[in-house]
Each structure stands twice: as C-alpha cells, then as structure tokens.
Design a protein around this motif. Sequence first.
Motif, mmCIF file in Angstrom:
data_model
loop_
_atom_site.group_PDB
_atom_site.id
_atom_site.type_symbol
_atom_site.label_atom_id
_atom_site.label_comp_id
_atom_site.label_asym_id
_atom_site.label_seq_id
_atom_site.Cartn_x
_atom_site.Cartn_y
_atom_site.Cartn_z
ATOM 1 N N ASP A 128 0.829 -1.213 0.000
ATOM 2 C CA ASP A 128 0.000 0.000 0.000
ATOM 3 C C ASP A 128 0.860 1.258 0.000
ATOM 4 O OD1 ASP A 128 -2.757 1.302 0.433
ATOM 5 O OD2 ASP A 128 -1.583 2.122 2.089
ATOM 6 N N ALA A 129 1.992 1.229 0.689
ATOM 7 C CA ALA A 129 2.861 2.408 0.754
ATOM 8 C C ALA A 129 3.392 2.780 -0.630
ATOM 9 C CB ALA A 129 4.012 2.146 1.718
ATOM 10 N N PHE A 130 3.789 1.794 -1.425
ATOM 11 C CA PHE A 130 4.293 2.066 -2.777
ATOM 12 C C PHE A 130 3.175 2.573 -3.690
ATOM 13 C CE2 PHE A 130 7.626 -0.703 -1.155
ATOM 14 C CZ PHE A 130 8.767 -0.068 -1.606
ATOM 15 N N GLU A 131 1.982 2.021 -3.529
ATOM 16 C CA GLU A 131 0.857 2.457 -4.356
ATOM 17 C C GLU A 131 0.478 3.903 -4.054
ATOM 18 O OE1 GLU A 131 -2.103 -0.510 -3.603
ATOM 19 O OE2 GLU A 131 -1.213 -1.955 -5.011
ATOM 20 N N VAL A 132 0.432 4.236 -2.776
ATOM 21 C CA VAL A 132 0.104 5.604 -2.361
ATOM 22 C C VAL A 132 1.160 6.579 -2.889
ATOM 23 C CG1 VAL A 132 0.023 7.109 -0.328
ATOM 24 C CG2 VAL A 132 -1.257 4.967 -0.330
ATOM 25 N N MET A 133 2.425 6.202 -2.758
ATOM 26 C CA MET A 133 3.516 7.067 -3.201
ATOM 27 C C MET A 133 3.518 7.235 -4.716
ATOM 28 S SD MET A 133 6.156 8.980 -2.755
ATOM 29 C CE MET A 133 6.699 8.832 -1.049
ATOM 30 N N ALA A 134 3.401 6.151 -5.470
ATOM 31 C CA ALA A 134 3.437 6.229 -6.934
ATOM 32 C C ALA A 134 2.297 7.099 -7.458
ATOM 33 C CB ALA A 134 3.351 4.829 -7.537
#
Length: 296
Positions: A128-134
Amino acid sequence: MKPTLLVLAAGMGSRYGGLKQMDGVGPHGEIIMDYSIMDAIRAGFGKVVFVIRHSFEEEFKSRINAAHFGNKIEVEYVFQELDKLPAGFKVPEGREKPWGTNHAILMAKEVIHEPFAIINADDFYGRDAFEVMAKHLMTLEGTKGKYCMVGYRLENTLSENGTVSRGVCETSADGLLIGMTERTSIGHTANGIEYKDSDGSMHPLPADATVSMNLFGFTPDYFEKSEELFVDFLKEHGNELKSEYYIPFAVNTFIHNGYATMTVLKTTAQWFGVTYKEDRPMVVARLKKLHDQGVY
C-alpha cells in the motif's frame, strides 16, 4: 512519465559484513529488497536506481539485476564514495564514515530526471505504501518544491525486541509536514508507548502518531537544492569525522525556509525490518503469511 525508485544500499556492506550474508527471509530465499522492487513494479514505477559502493559492486549486481525482476523495470547503479564532494572540499584525514543519506541521494543526480521516491534497502514498506507514493508522484510532473512522504502509524513500526528511534511528524490540518523530531528509545512500557529523552525521563507517544520511515518522494529540483545545502553543511561540519548529512535535516531546512512543502501520505501498511537479530523470526513469519495469503 513513470516515477523512479531510488534504493539506498551503500551501507549494506558494513551492516551485513559482506553481501554474502544478505539475508534470505522469504519462503524462497527472497531478501527484503526483492519485495520492495516487486511492489514498486506493481505500483507503476518505471525505473529503479541503486546507490551502492564500488567495494561490493560485482557481488551486488550478481544478485540484483533487471533479469532478476523479469525485465519489468529499468535498473541503474550509482556509487556513494567518501570523496564524491562538491568542488573545493576534501575528505578530512581519518574519516571513514559515509556522509549520510542525503549525500547518497545526490549520487543519482545525473540519472534521475523525473519525480522519484527513496527507500532504505533493507526495510519492508508494504504494498500500500508504494501504491500511495506512486499515485502521488504521478501528479508532480513538472513541479518544484512539492515533496511528499509516506507517514506510518507509530504502532505499526515498533519492535517487540527492543527500543527504536523514529522521526515523529507534526502535520498541519491540510496534511502538510510542519516538522520532524527525532525521538529515541521508543518502546512498549507498562504505560503504553513511551520514549526516553536525553535526561532519562519517559514521555508518552500516541499509538497513531505519524512517523517517518525514510520513504520520501521528491521532484528533480531536490538534487540542486540539496547540493547547495550540502555546501553549507560541509563549511560547518566538513572537518568532523562522523558528521552526516541526513534527509530529515534537508527536508526540515527546505520547509522552514519556505522553499518546499511536504505532503504526508497516509498508509495502512505495516513497516518491518531486522532492527535486532531477534526480529528475524518475526520477519520470516510475516512474509510467509503474506505468501500464504497470495499477496506475493
């Protein structure tokens, strides 16, 4: 344009006593970095840049390469070395310690020209952290001074095997970072989550306090601004043998002088890493559970 992921891995050689000990914690021998790159690919990152040292270049590249990730992401390498300093500065005699995380970022100046995120090589950040950041980085194309970070709930970043240090974030009503304070010796006590200050006093911290785990997002102007600040840093601290130019120092400086804002992105992800050797079984168990659930 797809964002880039910058992986800070130059310190791995010293932490692992040589990369042969890069720890396979996944069910099939995966290292934590494998999960980060996999999550980044799924989230829409188009390139990964590794900051490493020449001393373990061959070993690192034999383990991490584009083919290893199914050629689904472009892979580049840059090198953090002590003598990579702005003109007019030199390494003081006797210094062995690297110049810190924000110096590591500067090594990628020539190869990153799009919004990018940075992570530590041996931390697990969660999909989820990578999705939010991207998703957020894709809105920043062509902007300057609009940075971001993923903020974790403090309770999702603690170790059961000892205390930790965390950058505790103060945010505004509209979700912008006001400042980041490093708190040390944070852990569970009979009174809840507390930290110890410099005189040994204990103070409470809320479980849902927002903390930084070094997952930041920047636009390319960050390189130029960081280089300028690094010159000032070296003028003041360049002769010290252990001074380090850290990311939170640069971020706080740019916020307080009005150059930049930093949006704090929320995530449901649980961070984990091997802070203590006793943490390893927990990491292994959590990754196995994620595989059993079909996440990986």
